[in-house]
Structure formats: structure tokens, C-alpha cells
Design an enzyme around this catalytic site. Structure first.
Site, PDB file in Angstrom:
ATOM      1  N   CYS A 109      47.219  34.446  47.111  1.00  0.00           N
ATOM      2  CA  CYS A 109      46.929  33.372  46.161  1.00  0.00           C
ATOM      3  C   CYS A 109      45.825  33.804  45.201  1.00  0.00           C
ATOM      4  O   CYS A 109      44.849  33.111  44.998  1.00  0.00           O
ATOM      5  CB  CYS A 109      46.553  32.102  46.920  1.00  0.00           C
ATOM      6  SG  CYS A 109      46.586  30.634  45.882  1.00  0.00           S
ATOM      7  N   GLU A 126      38.717  48.084  35.583  1.00  0.00           N
ATOM      8  CA  GLU A 126      38.114  47.954  36.915  1.00  0.00           C
ATOM      9  C   GLU A 126      36.825  48.773  36.985  1.00  0.00           C
ATOM     10  O   GLU A 126      36.647  49.739  36.243  1.00  0.00           O
ATOM     11  CB  GLU A 126      39.078  48.511  37.972  1.00  0.00           C
ATOM     12  CG  GLU A 126      40.467  47.947  37.936  1.00  0.00           C
ATOM     13  CD  GLU A 126      40.588  46.628  38.690  1.00  0.00           C
ATOM     14  OE1 GLU A 126      39.687  46.327  39.490  1.00  0.00           O
ATOM     15  OE2 GLU A 126      41.576  45.900  38.442  1.00  0.00           O
ATOM     16  N   LYS A 147      54.890  52.936  38.388  1.00  0.00           N
ATOM     17  CA  LYS A 147      55.901  52.228  37.600  1.00  0.00           C
ATOM     18  C   LYS A 147      56.958  53.200  37.084  1.00  0.00           C
ATOM     19  O   LYS A 147      58.152  52.878  37.033  1.00  0.00           O
ATOM     20  CB  LYS A 147      55.224  51.499  36.441  1.00  0.00           C
ATOM     21  CG  LYS A 147      54.320  50.366  36.937  1.00  0.00           C
ATOM     22  CD  LYS A 147      53.366  49.883  35.856  1.00  0.00           C
ATOM     23  CE  LYS A 147      52.488  48.739  36.348  1.00  0.00           C
ATOM     24  NZ  LYS A 147      51.396  48.436  35.385  1.00  0.00           N
TER      25      LYS A 147
END
Lengths: 435, 435
Positions: free
Chosen positions: B11, B188, B203
Site C-alpha cells: 500500500c 533516489e 524492463k
């Protein structure tokens, strides 16, 4: 492995490429569909007409009905309303799924076809009907199924995009570029469907229906073509950091759906500004996804055939594995807004006498009609020659860019501007999209 | 109407948006899925951690396994390998379909997950794992199912795209832009995964596997990050009509698949050149469709949640109506080429003594290794100061653009250039894409 029997109706530019690819890519297609895709035959009007060499002439027949009768999937690439419509309904009655690229038919008879497909529990696919190879039907029907779409903006007609590009890069007038495009075969001898925006309007209706889960008919789309665009309009757009594109636009407003086709100023930083020549692109704005764009070749035999075959693979895998294509979803059932209710930003170029107070006069007229101005640019002066050949009144050009305004308010503003003594003329009124 | 029970694992930024949209768009989602999507619970590590207000806290639980046990669809948005992998396998064992956005897991354990999903006859969807909201997994798995893909080129990492954009528009150096991006939260604290190309490589492996129906592992992708790109590289690119982008590239060659990630010169006229900041885009070249591009937001809670929900709707409609997601197709089983075998066009900037015959010397070295030259540009001279502070040798820069050459031949060329007396140094070696 199962055999899926495919019938092809029509063997023109796209049909012959579909036949070729079904043959050449048989192994790949079989692996993906989970079934052999077996081309049973190709229905044509004239068996003896000249054809692409890749077409196996033994497959040709003039008996479309018999072909449909024995098919699991019918690919309709004949174009036009009849007999395409009847053949598709016949296919559904026989329990066959249908893949079509026929935008005119869908725009005119979409609901009837959708209902017939659902009743027969078979698929109706039509990726090739909008923007050729660009998988925007897929995007709207499936990729954005988890989101709420707010707007769809598309460059969906290659001919007009080519003409506007040529006018932009070469500074030519519309008539000259059109004549050249006709000579080169990029534009039809009768260019009405393209340059007057009718082709784009049919696609706009399909896109709007899909995006907003409502039925939008082609005649509910407000259409303006590109015949009135001049090299001076384009030069002004270039100076201001815009390109002029023919945009098919479908937007969700509070009170319904706005569907329009017309020449539109697109800021250079907008992803649609870089879509040139034969390429098509559709931008989708959605609440969660924000802005997406699908881009690719809008026409041509092989690109369009690629879209047809992706639909054939999907339909075939449903025959083999169960499941079906998304049904027509019209649960939202939103009304389509009238042109007067439609809302847009506009750019208006006004020729005015170069006198003190003229800007106050002009901006006051916009304000009276509740049309809020976001920017005004003043062009360098031009001296208009008087009738006696001597320098006359100095005239300057005000380019007024508005915030979003209703078409009704805009029209009232223009009418009053035309009546104003300070205004020599309205040179240009054109929609503007945000960056 | 049927109830489809949805379990959400995780979440964070994306998960909380998925929970919000499942609630806010419940009516729309139900109409499209043909079932009520009922969020049964949200598994989190710490129930008391601060959360988005839109999240119904009564749904939170730390008992992921019980939640999975009662679910028809499990949405995995925890990230990382474990326990995500075990939970997904658990879901399959219980007959639930899985929607995940976990690229690292797919790149590391894709085949295992695919096989488990197929064995359980349930769906594995992962649109959100590549390029956020951009529906490129859909495009490759379904829209291009009727075509043969030859190349996939993507801008799939927003952080590096932002950094290169800032370097381009502001003329800044990499370190300065990175520091600023970290301060703003765009990069980051440990930027390795982004700037060294590892995120893009994961990816790339997924895209290559899908495009070529073969298994490509992340460690088979040849990766170069953007740390070595200087403002001078970017200025040179700008002068020559290019932008530098970090490109994930997967190409079908005669002898196998080439999969690379690295800084690449993209011509200004290429559709990827206009992809800025946080936007991602993937260009697909296919034999029939020619060039397609999918464009949209590559990250962010709501855009990524949109992709997750489209997968949820697809999985739900399969539960209700039958059918299933496309299975992993690895029938082609092509080998992945070594870096040496990979083929590209390159641009090489060579600093040379400004003497007669130097161009012959340099071009001769390229020719010796079979590297064909498409263009040479000569920079204006620079006078390098000698050690005594007086003007020394005149040096000029040759920018050599090659035709397609193997990496092996290029390396050999560079090595010999470095040994040549005429060469003062190699300033830059970078791949170039065609317009």
C-alpha cells in the site's frame, strides 16, 4: 491443433496484404492464436482484375455468401455500406466473428452491428477502422478499462496532415499543395472526405463512443475542414510557437460529450506537434493515467493489415480458448453537446486601426461576452494604401488568445467585433489546445 | 452480478492509488469487468504506518496469506523478490489470477511465474512493470500479435530522462543535476538502479522477451549508464541535430536477439526525441505495421495504478466470461547475442593533430576493421597550450559517424586509433539511431 477458417471479403490494398501475411507468417500466427488460421477464400467482385502477386488466385470467388457460410472469422475489407453491412450481419447469423476496417459502416451502423455480434455471442473487432496500424481502439477498449477518460485528441487523417505539413515547411497555399498531393496519389481526385474533415469525423465518432461509453453518431460531430487555412495562418502559427493540425477531438464536459473536427493550433511542445506526414497519433487524457499517446502509420496496405491480423489473432484465440472481445459499453449514455455549447480556447486575429484606445475597445468586447483573455500580442504595423495611392490609415493586428469559452460566446464576440468601428476585419479564428 | 474478490499486497504510492480508484470508480469498473470488484483487504507490513487518506484503514492486515487464500485476483505491489515471489506462487496455487508491477521479480523469475500461472490456468498480468501507464506490454502481447517485430526502442526510466533533459536545456554537468534531482526527490538517495541503467535493463529484458517470443534474462542485457555523459557530449549532440537519451533497445538480428541499454544519439526528427522529463515512450518497429510508438507517464502513483486496474479488469472479465490472458510465448527461442556480436551505428569523436593526411590516416583505420563511415565532420581548430605556456600543437576534432558495425570491429578500431601517432585522444564513442 484446431483449424480456424478465415474468409476474406475484399482484396484491395489492405486485403491483399492480409492474404500475404496470413500466408507468410502462418507459423507465427498459429503459435499466437493457438490454432491454424486457414484462409478459405477471398470474395471479390471481379476475379479477373489485376491483383498483387502474393495473392493465391485459386482462392478468389465472387460468391461471398457461400464463403461466409463456412467461416469462423470473416474479415470485411470491402469498404462502403452495402453489401458490407449485409455480409457482416450474415456472418454473425452463422456464428462467425468479424474483423473489419470499415469506419464509414461503423460510424453509420455501429450499434446495429454491435448488437448483432452480442446476440450471436461472437466478436466484432475494428482496430483498422481508426488510424490504421495505431492500436487506439485496443487502447480505449482495453488498456484504459481501469481509468476515466477525459479527452481524446487525434491526428487521424494522413492526407490533411500531409497537406498541412507541406504548407508549413514550404510556405505554399492549400490549393497548390492539394494539386501536388493529387498528382502524387496522396490525395484522392475527389478530396472532399479528407480535406473537409468527413473521414476524421467518422473516426471521431468511433473514438468518442469508445472513450465515453456512449453512442456518438458521425452527424453529431461538428466538422470544419482545412480548405480555409492559408499560408498566412500557418506563418502566424509558426511565429507564435504553434503548428496547425486537423484535430479530431472528443472531450467529456460536465453536461455531455463534445465531439469536433477542425483545424487547431497545437503548441510545439505538445506530443501531437511532432506527428508528421502519413503518421497518425491519438492522445488520450485520463484521470489516473494522465496523458497517453498512440502513434503509428495511419494508412497503407501492410500497416493496416497488421492491425487486421492482431484482431484476427484475438478473435481466433477466443474461438479456441473461450472468452470474447469487449462488448459495446454504452452504460454512460451521455448526450452529445451542440456546437454552441462546446467550449474551447481560441486565437482570434483582429485587424484594427492603430489608434489610442483600440485595445480597450477590443478587450472590452471580449469581456462583455464573458470571454476571458489569456494573452494579447500586437503585430508590427502595416500601412494600408488609401484609394488615392497615398499612404492611408495605419492598421495593426491584435492576436487575442482566450481562456476556455463557449462557442456561443465566441460567436457573439466575433459578431460585435465585426460591427465595431475600431475593427477593420477579423483575419482568423482558430481553436487552441493547451501544451 | 458476480463478485470478484480482490486482494491487494502493498500500500505504497501505487497501492494506495489502486485502493482509491477501486473505490471511486467502482461503478465504471463494474460495468467494464462485468462483475463487482470487491477489495477484500490490503496486506501491509505495518498497519500503523502513515497512509494516504483515501485508504480505508479497516482493510489493512498483516496476514497476507489469509488474504490471498480468499481472493480471485491478487494485486502484488510490494516490490522486491521475496516475499512477493512466494505470495504470487501461493495465489496461483489457490487459483487466483495475479496483477503485478514488479519488474525486478519478472526479470529474475519471469519464467517460473509464467509457468505457474499456465499450470493453474489463471492470468499473470504486468502492464505496470514496464513504463508505468504506457500500455506497451499490451501492445506487444496483443496489438502486434499479427505482425513480426524487428526492434523495440524505449525511454523507460524517468529519472535518467529527467537528468539528461536538464543537462540539455541548462548546460549543466551530470553530478550537479543528479544532486538537484535528489534534493527534489526525483532521484533516489542511492541512484545506482536508475543512472547505471539497471532499472532500464530489467524492463529491456521483459520487452525483448515479449517482442521476440524468447527468454531474455536481465543479465543478458548489455548495460551502460549515463554517469559518463558530459555537458560537452550533449552540446556536441545538439550541434549535430541529436539528443542523447538512455535507450533500452531490443533488436532482432539474423543470428539472435540484441539487447542493450545505453546512452544513444537520437535524431531530432525521431519520435523519441520529443519525450521529455517524466514521460516514457516505447517505439516498436514491425515488418507490416512499420513504426508504432506508445507514450505516457512512466511512473507515479495514479498513472501506474491506471495500468494495474486495466489488468484487473481484463483478469476479472476472464473470471466471469472465460478466456485468459496470452500465455508466455517462447516458441522462437532465439539466442541473445554477446556485446561483441551486437551491431550499431556509432559516432566517434577523435582529437587529432591538425596536419595534412590525418583524415586519411583515421579513415584508413576504420576501413581496416571493416567499419564503414557514413559521415565525417571537422570541428574548428583549438590551440592546445604547450607545457611552456606558449601555443603548442594545433588540434582538431573529427566526428566520425559510421554505418552499422559490430561492437567487436568498433572496439578494434578504437584500440588502433588510440595507438595512432596522429590521434591525440578519443573524446567520445556513442551509439546512434536512425531517424
Amino acid at each position: 491443433m484446431e483449424d480456424v477458417r478465415v474468409a476474406l471479403l475484399g482484396c484491395g490494398t489492405v486485403g491483399s496484404q492480409v492474404a500475404r501475411l496470413l500466408d507468410e507468417q502462418a507459423a507465427d500466427l498459429t503459435a499466437r492464436a493457438g490454432a491454424w488460421l486457414h484462409l478459405e477464400g477471398i470474395a471479390v467482385r471481379d476475379i479477373n482484375a489485376p491483383r498483387d502477386q502474393a495473392v493465391d488466385r485459386t482462392l478468389l470467388t465472387t460468391d461471398a455468401s457461400s464463403l461466409i457460410d463456412g467461416a469462423d472469422i470473416v474479415i470485411e475489407l470491402m469498404g462502403g455500406i452495402e453489401p458490407a453491412r449485409s455480409y457482416i450481419l450474415e456472418a454473425f447469423e452463422h456464428g462467425a466473428s468479424v474483423v473489419t476496417g470499415n469506419k464509414a459502416l461503423l460510424a453509420a451502423h455501429g450499434p446495429e452491428l454491435y448488437e448483432a455480434a452480442a446476440r450471436a455471442d461472437v466478436d466484432l473487432y475494428y482496430e483498422a477502422a481508426v488510424a490504421g496500424a495505431v492500436p487506439v481502439v485496443y487502447g480505449l477498449r482495453e488498456s484504459l478499462a481501469g481509468d476515466r477518460i477525459t479527452a481524446v485528441l487525434g491526428i487521424v487523417n494522413g492526407t490533411t496532415n500531409y497537406i498541412l505539413d507541406e504548407m508549413t515547411t514550404k510556405g505554399l497555399e492549400f490549393d497548390d499543395v492539394l494539386a501536388e498531393a493529387q498528382r502524387l496519389g496522396y490525395a484522392e481526385a475527389d478530396p472532399t472526405a479528407d480535406v473537409d474533415g468527413l473521414d476524421a469525423a467518422a473516426k471521431c465518432a468511433i473514438l468518442a463512443s469508445l472513450a465515453f461509453h456512449s453512442r456518438v453518431a458521425m452527424d453529431e460531430v461538428h466538422v470544419e475542414g482545412i480548405r480555409s487555412i492559408t499560408s498566412s495562418d500557418i506563418a502566424a502559427a509558426t511565429r507564435a510557437g504553434y503548428v496547425i493540425k486537423l484535430i479530431a477531438s472528443a472531450k467529456r464536459r460536465e453536461n455531455g460529450i463534445e465531439a469536433t473536427v477542425g483545424p487547431t493550433l497545437i503548441p510545439n511542445s505538445h506530443p501531437l506537434a511532432g506527428v508528421h506526414g502519413p503518421f497518425n497519433a491519438v492522445v488520450i487524457e485520463a484521470e489516473a493515467a494522465d496523458r497517453l499517446m498512440f502513434y503509428g502509420r495511419g494508412a497503407g496496405g501492410a500497416p493496416t493489415a497488421s492491425a487486421v491480423l492482431s484482431d484476427v489473432v484475438a478473435a481466433a484465440s477466443h474461438i479456441v480458448e473461450g472468452g470474447h472481445a469487449p462488448r459495446e459499453l454504452i452504460y454512460a449514455d451521455l448526450p452529445v453537446l451542440s456546437l454552441e455549447e462546446s467550449v474551447a480556447r481560441y486565437q482570434v486575429e483582429v485587424a484594427v486601426d492603430d489608434t489610442v484606445g483600440v485595445l480597450t475597445e477590443v478587450s472590452g468586447i471580449f469581456a462583455q461576452h464573458g470571454v476571458s483573455i489569456s494573452a494579447v500580442a500586437q503585430d508590427h504595423e502595416k500601412i494600408i494604401k488609401g484609394e488615392d495611392g497615398l499612404p492611408g490609415q495605419a492598421v495593426c493586428h491584435l492576436t487575442v488568445t482566450t481562456h476556455a469559452a463557449s462557442h456561443e460566446a465566441l460567436e457573439a464576440t466575433i459578431a460585435q467585433l465585426e460591427d465595431s468601428d475600431a475593427v477593420a476585419g477579423i483575419n482568423r479564428v482558430i481553436r487552441v489546445e493547451e501544451a
